[in-house]
Design an enzyme around this catalytic site. Structure first.
Site, PDB file in Angstrom:
ATOM      1  N   GLY A  98       0.794  -1.234   0.000  1.00 37.56           N
ATOM      2  CA  GLY A  98       0.000   0.000   0.000  1.00 37.56           C
ATOM      3  C   GLY A  98       0.818   1.271   0.000  1.00 37.56           C
ATOM      4  N   GLY A 100       3.503   1.754  -2.076  1.00 38.53           N
ATOM      5  CA  GLY A 100       4.200   1.931  -3.358  1.00 38.53           C
ATOM      6  C   GLY A 100       5.630   1.428  -3.327  1.00 38.53           C
ATOM      7  N   SER A 102       6.934  -1.438  -4.207  1.00 38.91           N
ATOM      8  CA  SER A 102       7.394  -2.146  -5.413  1.00 38.91           C
ATOM      9  C   SER A 102       7.713  -1.140  -6.516  1.00 38.91           C
ATOM     10  CB  SER A 102       6.357  -3.170  -5.871  1.00 38.91           C
ATOM     11  OG  SER A 102       5.124  -2.555  -6.140  1.00 38.91           O
ATOM     12  N   ALA A 103       6.857  -0.140  -6.690  1.00 32.28           N
ATOM     13  CA  ALA A 103       7.114   0.863  -7.733  1.00 32.28           C
ATOM     14  C   ALA A 103       8.368   1.667  -7.404  1.00 32.28           C
ATOM     15  CB  ALA A 103       5.909   1.790  -7.855  1.00 32.28           C
ATOM     16  N   ALA A 104       8.545   2.005  -6.130  1.00 34.51           N
ATOM     17  CA  ALA A 104       9.728   2.777  -5.735  1.00 34.51           C
ATOM     18  C   ALA A 104      11.003   1.973  -6.018  1.00 34.51           C
ATOM     19  CB  ALA A 104       9.640   3.136  -4.252  1.00 34.51           C
ATOM     20  N   ASP A 145       1.102   3.685  -9.627  1.00 36.60           N
ATOM     21  CA  ASP A 145       2.149   3.633  -8.600  1.00 36.60           C
ATOM     22  C   ASP A 145       3.489   4.113  -9.156  1.00 36.60           C
ATOM     23  OD1 ASP A 145       0.150   2.557  -7.111  1.00 36.60           O
ATOM     24  OD2 ASP A 145       1.173   0.702  -6.596  1.00 36.60           O
TER      25      ASP A 145
END
Ligand code: MEV
Length: 313
Positions: A98, A100, A102-104, A145
């Site tokens: 929740g 982010g 993985s996107a970061a 994301d």
């Protein structure tokens, strides 16, 4: 040595609905993941993942993370068949569902590769690399994301269902808004939860359509309220968005309990954020004093962690 970073994010409105082409609003937060890339003589890549994380998060995501790292490296056109790279991940973003994370991770890696291999990628290309990486975590990411992670700030985002580039614009508030983020400590699989929602939608399209109609009106009202800095209205709309997420079964008792605690301690509104069925919730506060009060109440009442942040400027 090459280095890059990606912001964490909180979805204020529209997780899950964004997958079906509805607008969503996400706030980049100041905490980030940093990736450091160094070259090595042997082929392939190795990883030291030193990011702070909720217990079990990194283990649960490891297989997906491997696919995602391969995807980012492939998008960047780096050939590791002769000489490889070592990747180190660190930073102050506490990894949890929740936020982010993985996107970061994907965006930070793309930026570090860009730096080390002088790829001269624009932010738009970094965002695309992030999107490819996100596919490792779930096949059909909406792209919100990685966009929030690349650009930061408050973002109004619409996925293009034809596969073309998404539409997004930055929203600037007249002053910062106060947010509390709290974790249930539970890690969910985005792939599974997004898949469940799709199955429910296909089972009963009319029921889903009705929820989507209400959400569509709500998110446009939320944009207007944010731009007028009418945080009371924003809070009410967050509460209603949470109810819609309950209807599509992506909340859970732990998230509902934290939402209740935040409201009882003065939040203008509260909702789950991101994938759901665990992960994080967010609460909007009218000022810094209430923000701290809400954070403390959440920790005393079962949150595995809670943080304060601001968004909107
Ligand atoms: C996950 O942070 C947000 C979801 O809407 C999935 C996506 O947008 O790709 C659940």
């Amino acid at each position: 040595m090459g280095q890059g970073s990606g912001f964490g994010k909180s979805i204020l409105f529209g997780e899950h609905f964004v997958v079906y082409g509805l607008p969503a609003i996400a706030a980049g937060i100041s905490s980030r993941t940093i990736a450091v890339v160094t070259r090595k003589d042997s082929p392939g890549w190795t990883l030291d993942d030193d990011r702070p994380a909720m217990p079990g998060y990194k283990e649960k995501k490891l297989d997906e993370q491997k696919v995602s790292i391969d995807n980012v490296i492939r998008y960047c056109g780096i050939d590791l068949s002769k000489e490889g790279i070592h990747i180190e991940l660190k930073g102050d973003l506490v990894c949890a569902s929740g936020i982010g994370a993985s996107a970061a991770n994907c965006v930070a890696l793309a930026r570090a590769l860009n730096d080390e291999f002088d790829l001269e990628l624009s932010d738009e290309r970094i965002n695309e690399a992030g999107y490819e990486g996100e596919k490792g975590y779930h096949g059909t990411p909406s792209g919100i994301d990685n966009t929030a992670s690349t650009f930061g700030g408050l973002v109004w985002y619409i996925r293009n269902l034809d596969g073309d580039s998404p539409t997004f614009e930055k929203i600037k508030l007249e002053k910062p808004a106060y947010l509390v983020i709290a974790s249930t400590g539970l890690t969910a699989s985005t792939k599974e939860v997004v898949g469940d929602v799709r199955a429910k939608k296909e089972e009963d399209p009319e029921w889903f359509e009705e929820i989507i109609r209400e959400y569509d009106e709500l998110v446009h009202d939320a944009k207007k309220a944010l731009m007028k800095y009418n945080m009371e209205k924003v809070g009410q709309l967050m509460n209603r968005n949470h109810e819609l997420l309950q209807k599509i079964t992506v909340s859970c008792k732990e998230l509902d309990e934290l939402v209740k605690v935040a409201k009882e301690h003065g939040a203008l509104g509260a909702k789950m954020t991101g994938t759901g069925r665990g992960g994080n919730m967010i609460a909007l506060a009218q000022d810094e004093t209430t923000q701290v009060k809400i954070k403390e109440a959440l920790i005393e009442n079962g949150a595995a962690g809670a943080w304060t942040t601001t968004f909107g400027i």
